[in-house]
Design a protein around this motif. Structure first.
Motif, mmCIF file in Angstrom:
data_model
loop_
_atom_site.group_PDB
_atom_site.id
_atom_site.type_symbol
_atom_site.label_atom_id
_atom_site.label_comp_id
_atom_site.label_asym_id
_atom_site.label_seq_id
_atom_site.Cartn_x
_atom_site.Cartn_y
_atom_site.Cartn_z
ATOM 1 N N LEU A 93 0.698 -1.219 0.119
ATOM 2 C CA LEU A 93 -0.097 -0.006 -0.037
ATOM 3 C C LEU A 93 0.935 1.290 0.111
ATOM 4 N N VAL A 94 1.913 1.283 0.777
ATOM 5 C CA VAL A 94 2.809 2.251 0.912
ATOM 6 C C VAL A 94 3.270 2.655 -0.381
ATOM 7 N N GLU A 95 3.900 1.797 -1.172
ATOM 8 C CA GLU A 95 4.605 1.929 -2.593
ATOM 9 C C GLU A 95 3.624 2.147 -3.500
ATOM 10 N N GLY A 96 2.324 1.532 -3.462
ATOM 11 C CA GLY A 96 1.501 2.049 -4.387
ATOM 12 C C GLY A 96 1.145 3.509 -4.245
ATOM 13 N N ILE A 133 17.208 -2.080 6.341
ATOM 14 C CA ILE A 133 17.416 -1.858 5.008
ATOM 15 C C ILE A 133 16.293 -1.293 4.435
ATOM 16 N N ILE A 134 15.271 -2.035 4.683
ATOM 17 C CA ILE A 134 13.764 -1.666 4.249
ATOM 18 C C ILE A 134 13.418 -0.243 4.575
ATOM 19 N N GLU A 135 13.797 0.068 5.638
ATOM 20 C CA GLU A 135 13.158 1.462 6.153
ATOM 21 C C GLU A 135 14.042 2.482 5.382
ATOM 22 N N HIS A 136 15.299 2.197 5.330
ATOM 23 C CA HIS A 136 16.113 3.316 4.733
ATOM 24 C C HIS A 136 15.643 3.435 3.355
ATOM 25 N N ARG A 137 15.480 2.394 2.661
ATOM 26 C CA ARG A 137 15.098 2.479 1.232
ATOM 27 C C ARG A 137 13.779 3.155 1.201
ATOM 28 N N LEU A 138 12.726 2.974 2.182
ATOM 29 C CA LEU A 138 11.372 3.996 2.252
ATOM 30 C C LEU A 138 11.762 5.230 2.445
ATOM 31 N N LYS A 169 2.108 -30.538 3.111
ATOM 32 C CA LYS A 169 2.429 -29.252 2.908
ATOM 33 C C LYS A 169 3.988 -29.066 2.460
ATOM 34 N N ALA A 170 4.382 -28.210 1.616
ATOM 35 C CA ALA A 170 5.661 -27.839 1.356
ATOM 36 C C ALA A 170 6.148 -26.818 2.230
ATOM 37 N N PRO A 171 7.575 -26.995 2.390
ATOM 38 C CA PRO A 171 7.949 -25.434 3.271
ATOM 39 C C PRO A 171 7.632 -24.215 2.799
ATOM 40 N N PRO A 172 7.352 -23.041 3.614
ATOM 41 C CA PRO A 172 6.822 -21.966 3.094
ATOM 42 C C PRO A 172 7.841 -21.542 1.948
ATOM 43 N N PHE A 173 7.283 -20.881 1.020
ATOM 44 C CA PHE A 173 8.186 -20.221 0.021
ATOM 45 C C PHE A 173 7.335 -19.104 -0.507
ATOM 46 N N ASN A 174 8.045 -17.783 -0.359
ATOM 47 C CA ASN A 174 7.250 -16.608 -0.739
ATOM 48 C C ASN A 174 8.173 -15.829 -1.508
ATOM 49 N N VAL A 175 8.051 -15.165 -2.659
ATOM 50 C CA VAL A 175 8.748 -14.435 -3.209
ATOM 51 C C VAL A 175 7.959 -13.015 -3.545
ATOM 52 N N THR A 176 8.657 -12.022 -2.802
ATOM 53 C CA THR A 176 7.918 -10.862 -2.613
ATOM 54 C C THR A 176 8.752 -9.863 -3.129
ATOM 55 N N ARG A 177 8.218 -8.483 -2.925
ATOM 56 C CA ARG A 177 9.229 -7.254 -3.302
ATOM 57 C C ARG A 177 8.888 -6.288 -2.055
ATOM 58 N N LEU A 178 10.301 -5.888 -1.434
ATOM 59 C CA LEU A 178 9.884 -5.166 -0.150
ATOM 60 C C LEU A 178 10.960 -3.800 -0.710
ATOM 61 N N ALA A 179 10.114 -2.585 -0.617
ATOM 62 C CA ALA A 179 10.838 -1.505 -0.878
ATOM 63 C C ALA A 179 11.689 -1.611 -2.284
ATOM 64 N N GLY A 180 11.049 -2.345 -3.168
ATOM 65 C CA GLY A 180 11.809 -2.225 -4.435
ATOM 66 C C GLY A 180 12.855 -3.526 -4.491
ATOM 67 N N LEU A 181 12.910 -4.082 -3.566
ATOM 68 C CA LEU A 181 13.994 -5.232 -3.410
ATOM 69 C C LEU A 181 13.403 -6.709 -3.449
ATOM 70 N N THR A 182 13.791 -7.439 -4.339
ATOM 71 C CA THR A 182 12.935 -8.811 -4.501
ATOM 72 C C THR A 182 13.659 -9.547 -3.291
#
Ligand SMILES: Cc1cc2nc3c(=O)[nH]c(=O)nc-3n(C[C@H](O)[C@H](O)[C@H](O)COP(=O)(O)OP(=O)(O)OC[C@H]3O[C@@H](n4cnc5c(N)ncnc54)[C@H](O)[C@@H]3O)c2cc1C
Length: 434
Positions: free
Chosen positions: A155-158, A187-192, A314-327
């Protein structure tokens, strides 16, 4: 056999695909209350930033649906009458089933502060929410965002990319503290901040202020008032269990199902965000609020409904996302959850992250490439890869396949080890692929 599926999300659609794989003839009815039907919810983040057109969010074509040969009923199921094997819909019509799948997902936890009903106070669940947020973003100048997980950051980035001034409110002292470590949060907060976002830590809203029914500001517990034209929140989700509960099905936090996705009523199944699935490996019942498990559960449920008995593992959790522009790829267990930080489990979080066995953390990284590994006695339990994604796939295999890492364990744990190189070497030597 008459199959009925409630919910046109990924779990519901996957179930239809599985049923058709086994049974090409019996009638299938899908009932869904979302006016936009089936679309990618993860894609809503990219729609908000403007990177994707809404048309790009529909993973299936009309032709795909025609081939699956099912009837689509636009509507809301209001009651399950188990004894009669009937459903009641919002328009009072009724529909019978032999096998039923409940795949109604989860919904955003509502914000409960005075003024939460004002116009311009919005959550992000559906496509219609995203459209409403964009409409307000076009009109307004300043937004407040609340929540500590992935959806809040989306939401912040949008809103930033739509040119709004954004105040981002965090309850604790850093971003997503039950998954990220201190360095990663920084890292994330700095980029924000670099993107122009104003962060507020230890911030708690006590009241929303409005004029003519529209939000104009948020009052914080320290007395500060932030003026705003829009407030969006992502403070967690709740599985939609009301239908099941009312029908007398076993419900805990989600609808309880066995490894065949079957509830305590043998003709009723549940899958996706609404289901709490028995995991035979850990002996636990788990909620998994992610796209890929919802799809897999839906598919397994469909097979089981059509008589092809298939356990969901159940497979181990696996999540690809983008945080403050970082994959960012999050695999397995990477954080130690804190019960007092429910905000952090908004989206993309997984139960197992909070069931960490004792393990050692090895880490490396600099500004934007970071790798953190959670090293167990003989296996790797989790990893977080931020920035450069070269190691994501090898790590996913090493963790999912429970590869014996004894040959490299000592190297990984040596002071100042170049853990990325150690993993890359181990992987390319082929040690991990059998
Ligand atoms: C903004 C956002 C971002 C996300 N990002 C990610 C991500 O990056 N990665 C990831 O893995 N996951 C992500 N998720 C989570 C992922 O989208 C969900 O795990 C997944 O969509 C769950 O699928 P589902 O089919 O169980 O439920 P849903 O997709 O929620 O579908 C359920 C459907 O049932 C309908 N319904 C509910 N009640 C009724 C009723 N009584 N009658 C008829 N219909 C009903 C709902 O309206 C909905 O259309 C995100 C979710 C959101 C909202």
């Amino acid at each position: 056999m008459k199959y009925v599926i409630i919910g046109s999300g990924v779990a519901g659609i996957a179930a239809i695909e599985a049923i058709r794989y086994v049974d090409s003839a019996s009638p299938i009815t899908l009932i869904g209350d979302d006016p936009y039907g089936f679309y990618s919810r993860p894609g809503l983040a990219y729609y908000l930033t403007g990177e994707l057109h809404d048309k790009a969010l529909f993973p299936r074509t009309a032709e795909d649906f025609r081939r699956l040969d099912f009837r689509y009923v636009k509507g809301k199921v209001t009651r399950i009458l188990r004894a009669e094997h009937m459903l009641e819909l919002g328009d009072q019509s009724q529909l019978s089933y032999d096998r039923l799948l409940i795949a109604v997902g989860a919904q955003a936890i509502p914000l409960e502060v005075p003024g939460a009903g004002l116009e311009g106070v919005l959550k992000l669940d559906h496509m219609s929410d995203a459209k409403l947020i964009l409409k307000h973003a076009r009109r307004g100048r300043t937004a407040v965002v609340i929540g500590g997980g992935i959806t809040a950051l989306e939401l912040v980035e949008g809103l930033r990319s739509r040119g709004m001034k954004v105040h981002y409110l965090l309850r604790g002292d850093r971003y997503w503290s039950n998954v990220l470590d201190e360095h990663e949060s920084k890292i994330i907060e700095h980029r924000l901040r670099e993107e122009g976002v104003t962060l507020h830590h230890h911030a708690e809203i006590i009241e929303l202020i409005g004029r003519n029914g529209k939000i104009t500001g948020a009052r914080l517990s320290d007395g500060k008032i932030l003026n705003c034209d829009l407030l969006t929140y992502a403070i967690g989700i709740h599985p939609r269990v009301a239908l099941a509960k009312e029908a007398g099905l076993d419900v805990d936090r989600g609808i309880l199902v066995n490894e065949y996705l079957q509830t305590n009523d043998p003709d009723i199944f549940a899958a996706g965000d609404v289901a709490q699935v028995h995991d035979p490996l850990s002996g636990r019942s788990i909620l998994d609020s992610l796209w890929a498990p919802a799809r897999q559960q839906g598919y397994s449920a469909g097979l089981n409904m059509a008589g092809k008995k298939t356990a969901y593992l159940k497979a181990p959790p696996f999540n690809v996302t983008r945080l403050a522009g970082l994959t960012t790829t999050i695999i397995g267990t990477v954080g130690r959850g804190r019960d007092d930080d429910l905000v952090g489990i908004a989206r993309g979080d997984s139960e197992t992250w909070r069931q960490l066995p004792e393990c050692i953390v090895a880490q490396t990284g600099f500004e934007v490439n970071r790798l953190r590994l959670l090293v167990g006695e003989r296996t790797m339990l989790g990893a977080i890869v931020i920035g450069d994604q070269k190691l994501s796939f090898p790590l996913e295999r090493i963790i999912s396949d429970k590869v014996d890492i004894s040959p490299i364990r000592e190297k990984l744990l040596a002071p100042n080890a170049r853990i990325g190189d150690v993993i890359a070497e181990f992987w390319s030597a082929g040690n991990s692929r059998n």
